[in-house]
Structure formats: C-alpha cells, structure tokens
Scaffold this motif. Structure first.
Motif, mmCIF file in Angstrom:
data_model
loop_
_atom_site.group_PDB
_atom_site.id
_atom_site.type_symbol
_atom_site.label_atom_id
_atom_site.label_comp_id
_atom_site.label_asym_id
_atom_site.label_seq_id
_atom_site.Cartn_x
_atom_site.Cartn_y
_atom_site.Cartn_z
ATOM 1 N N GLY A 42 0.819 -1.203 0.000
ATOM 2 C CA GLY A 42 0.000 0.000 0.000
ATOM 3 C C GLY A 42 0.854 1.254 0.000
ATOM 4 O O GLY A 42 2.097 1.198 -0.034
ATOM 5 N N PRO A 43 0.222 2.444 0.036
ATOM 6 C CA PRO A 43 0.984 3.690 0.083
ATOM 7 C C PRO A 43 1.842 3.781 1.342
ATOM 8 O O PRO A 43 1.436 3.312 2.414
ATOM 9 N N ALA A 44 3.014 4.360 1.218
ATOM 10 C CA ALA A 44 3.851 4.622 2.386
ATOM 11 C C ALA A 44 3.061 5.490 3.366
ATOM 12 O O ALA A 44 2.311 6.378 2.957
ATOM 13 N N ARG A 45 3.275 5.233 4.676
ATOM 14 C CA ARG A 45 2.433 5.926 5.663
ATOM 15 C C ARG A 45 3.059 5.892 7.045
ATOM 16 O O ARG A 45 3.951 5.089 7.327
ATOM 17 N N VAL A 59 -2.706 -4.751 8.442
ATOM 18 C CA VAL A 59 -2.296 -3.357 8.605
ATOM 19 C C VAL A 59 -3.342 -2.461 7.965
ATOM 20 O O VAL A 59 -3.725 -2.665 6.798
ATOM 21 N N THR A 60 -3.805 -1.465 8.709
ATOM 22 C CA THR A 60 -4.866 -0.602 8.202
ATOM 23 C C THR A 60 -4.708 0.828 8.718
ATOM 24 O O THR A 60 -3.969 1.084 9.670
ATOM 25 N N THR A 61 -5.413 1.735 8.075
ATOM 26 C CA THR A 61 -5.453 3.171 8.376
ATOM 27 C C THR A 61 -4.054 3.781 8.277
ATOM 28 O O THR A 61 -3.126 3.183 7.757
ATOM 29 N N ASN A 70 -7.984 4.299 4.825
ATOM 30 C CA ASN A 70 -8.815 3.250 5.425
ATOM 31 C C ASN A 70 -8.624 1.906 4.719
ATOM 32 O O ASN A 70 -9.437 0.993 4.888
ATOM 33 N N ASP A 71 -7.562 1.759 3.923
ATOM 34 C CA ASP A 71 -7.311 0.492 3.249
ATOM 35 C C ASP A 71 -6.804 -0.552 4.248
ATOM 36 O O ASP A 71 -6.299 -0.228 5.320
ATOM 37 N N TRP A 82 2.118 -9.504 0.368
ATOM 38 C CA TRP A 82 0.970 -8.726 0.833
ATOM 39 C C TRP A 82 -0.236 -8.949 -0.068
ATOM 40 O O TRP A 82 -0.093 -9.102 -1.281
ATOM 41 N N GLU A 83 -1.432 -8.918 0.531
ATOM 42 C CA GLU A 83 -2.686 -8.978 -0.219
ATOM 43 C C GLU A 83 -3.626 -7.893 0.301
ATOM 44 O O GLU A 83 -3.736 -7.698 1.517
ATOM 45 N N GLN A 84 -4.295 -7.205 -0.608
ATOM 46 C CA GLN A 84 -5.263 -6.197 -0.175
ATOM 47 C C GLN A 84 -6.572 -6.875 0.191
ATOM 48 O O GLN A 84 -7.039 -7.791 -0.497
#
Length: 330
Positions: A42-45, A59-61, A70-71, A82-84
């Motif tokens: 996912g996006p870096a965060r 892993v979320t938010t 909120n992914d 990783w899987e979404q």
C-alpha cells in the motif's frame, strides 16, 4: 643504544599494547540482525495500526502526509507477500488502536484530521468483512494503546485534548466496555505495550512534551498494575538505559519484550521479565523513524512503515535477536 632510548621505546610499546587492548574491550558489538522483507504494497504511511491473526498481520489506516487512509492489507508471513483486503469501513484516520481476539481483529479510536474518534469495528478474516460494534466506553481520543491478554482486551491512555491514563476492557460477548482498575502510572499518549506470559508491559510515551520513564506490568487476573524498573534507570551497576522515547513500537517473542524506533530513533532494546533488565541490540538497519508499527507473528518480530520528517516509508524489516549483524541479507 642508550638506556634512556631503550626505556623510551619500551614505555611506548607498553602504552600501545594497553591502548589496543582497551580499544578491543570497548568495541563489543551488539547482537541482533535485521532482514529486509517484502515492501508494504500500500501507500507509504505513518500512524497505521495492526493486529495479528494466525500467520497473518493486518495493517490498516494511517496517514501519507496528504491523506488519511482506510485500506486494509494482510501480510502472509510464510510467503512474505501482501494482499489487499476489504477496506476498513469507518472513517479514514490515523493514530487508531487495535487488538486481536477470538480470531477476529478490532480497530477503533484515532483522528480523522478534524475529529477525535471513539467508534469501534470488528474484522472477520474468514468473511473478509467489517462490522461496527459498540462505541468505545471512554472519551474520543487518539494515540492510545490496545492489547489483548489472557482472553481480555483493552484500550487505554491516549489524548482527547488532555493526556489520559484510563483503561477500559471490551467484552465481545455483550459488546460492551467496562472501566477497569486505575493505572498507577503517569498520563501519556504514544506509549507502547507488549504481552509476555499473560501479562501486559506498558511504558514510554509522552505527557505535555515530556517523555515518560515509568514502566509497568498489568495482570488481567487481578486487574493490578505493578511498577517495574524505570526506563532511564542507571543503578545496580548495569548499563545506563536509553530507552525513554515516544511514538515507538513494541512486540514480544520467545518470552522477551522489545521496544524499537520512535522519535526518529533506530535503536532497539530487549526486556527480560525474569530479571527486570534491558539489553540493547543491533539498531534497525533501515532509516531511523517515528510512528512506525511493530508486531510479532509466530515468534518472529517485524518493524515497518513510519516516517522521518516529510519522508514516509513502505519498507518492512524482520528482527532476529540471536543472529550477528550482516549486510548480506538486505
């Protein structure tokens, strides 16, 4: 050769030997190795939250520096990929809290850029779906800790406009919250917690700009908090501790606890509950960072995401405390 010359050369040689000997003793290397794992998809965060169920970490938010998220992503620890999954159905947010219980994940609290939150949701990994549950029993807040120990789950501390130290237990059968016995430590947000042998250990965090040094253990059977050695203790002839920090991560494996990173640090310390002592290990081999996440899966510890200044990270690292440091696996 004069006697003076001989004595001078002998003295110089002895000084050189002594210096080399002392230098070798002082150059003791820390134990522990970091292996770079599959980068987060996912996006870096920063300020994400996570929970672990079986072989998977979810892993979320979080916050990218531009938007709240909120992914939801699942990390397969056996396959290193990783899987979404189904997106978190509450408002996008950062600095939320989470725990896992009875093979389900729970996420709540946080900050959406405008509001402090107290809503609360359950994730079912089998159905890949979210269900909203009863709102948290305390005030809306962010940067609280969440943990499950001995089949009981808790949210506590955090910031609601004031720094907090209250704890609430969640009952999944009745979908209700109950205020539990008072925590004897200082108020704080951005603390860390890890669980060893059905007890929760809480420390670090910040209160009104001051990093907290007290360290506590919670027994869910008695609902009692017991104070342990301070995180900046330098007594009893052991090394001075440099563990005090906020916005760090924590996890436990093989009966030991770990606190890492935070406030742009990359150091990691190992806690032994039997001796109530800490031991510094090899620092994270990636960038120093704050607001990362950490978790353990089947006695394997991981640190990932976070930020440093305006840089946001998507890298993931596994920590192996018994191995010597190596650059060959990164």
């Amino acid at each position: 050769m004069t006697i003076f010359r001989k004595n001078f050369l002998l003295t110089t040689l002895l000084i050189s030997i002594t210096f080399i000997s002392c230098s070798s003793d002082d150059a003791t290397e820390l134990l522990g190795n970091w292996t770079k794992m599959s980068s987060f998809d996912g996006p870096a965060r920063s300020n994400a939250t996570s929970f672990v169920i079986g072989d998977f970490a979810y892993v979320t938010t979080g916050y990218t520096g531009d938007e709240y998220l909120n992914d939801l992503w699942a990390y397969n620890s056996t396959g290193d990929y990783w899987e979404q999954k189904a997106a978190f159905t509450g408002p996008a947010r950062s600095a939320a809290s989470a725990f896992a219980m009875d093979l389900k994940g729970y996420v709540g609290l946080g900050y959406d850029g405008t509001n402090k939150l107290k809503d609360f949701y359950q994730y079912d990994p089998i159905a890949n779906s979210w269900t909203q549950k009863a709102d948290f029993g305390g005030s809306a807040r962010y940067s609280a800790v969440g943990f499950q120990v001995s089949g009981k789950a808790y949210f506590g501390t955090g910031y609601d406009g004031n720094y907090l130290k209250d704890f609430y237990q969640y009952n999944s059968t009745t979908d209700s919250w109950t205020l539990v016995s008072g925590f004897g430590g200082n108020k704080r947000r951005n603390a860390t917690v890890f669980v060893i042998d059905d007890k929760a250990y809480l420390g670090t965090g910040v209160n009104s700009g001051v990093n907290q040094t007290d360290f506590w253990v919670f027994d869910p059977n008695t609902e009692a908090w017991t104070k342990k050695r301070d995180l900046d203790d330098d007594e009893d002839d052991h090394d001075t501790y440099l563990i005090t920090r906020s916005n760090a991560v924590a996890f436990s494996m093989n009966g030991l606890g770990y606190i890492a990173c935070g406030e742009y640090s990359k150091t990691i310390w190992e806690y032994n509950p039997t001796t109530d002592l800490w031991n510094e290990k090899t620092a994270l081999e990636g960038s120093a960072r704050t607001d990362a996440i950490g978790f353990a899966i089947n006695q394997r510890g991981f640190v990932l995401l976070g930020k440093s200044g305006t840089s946001y990270f998507d890298d993931a690292w596994e920590f192996k405390p018994l191995e010597e440091q190596s650059d060959d696996d990164n």
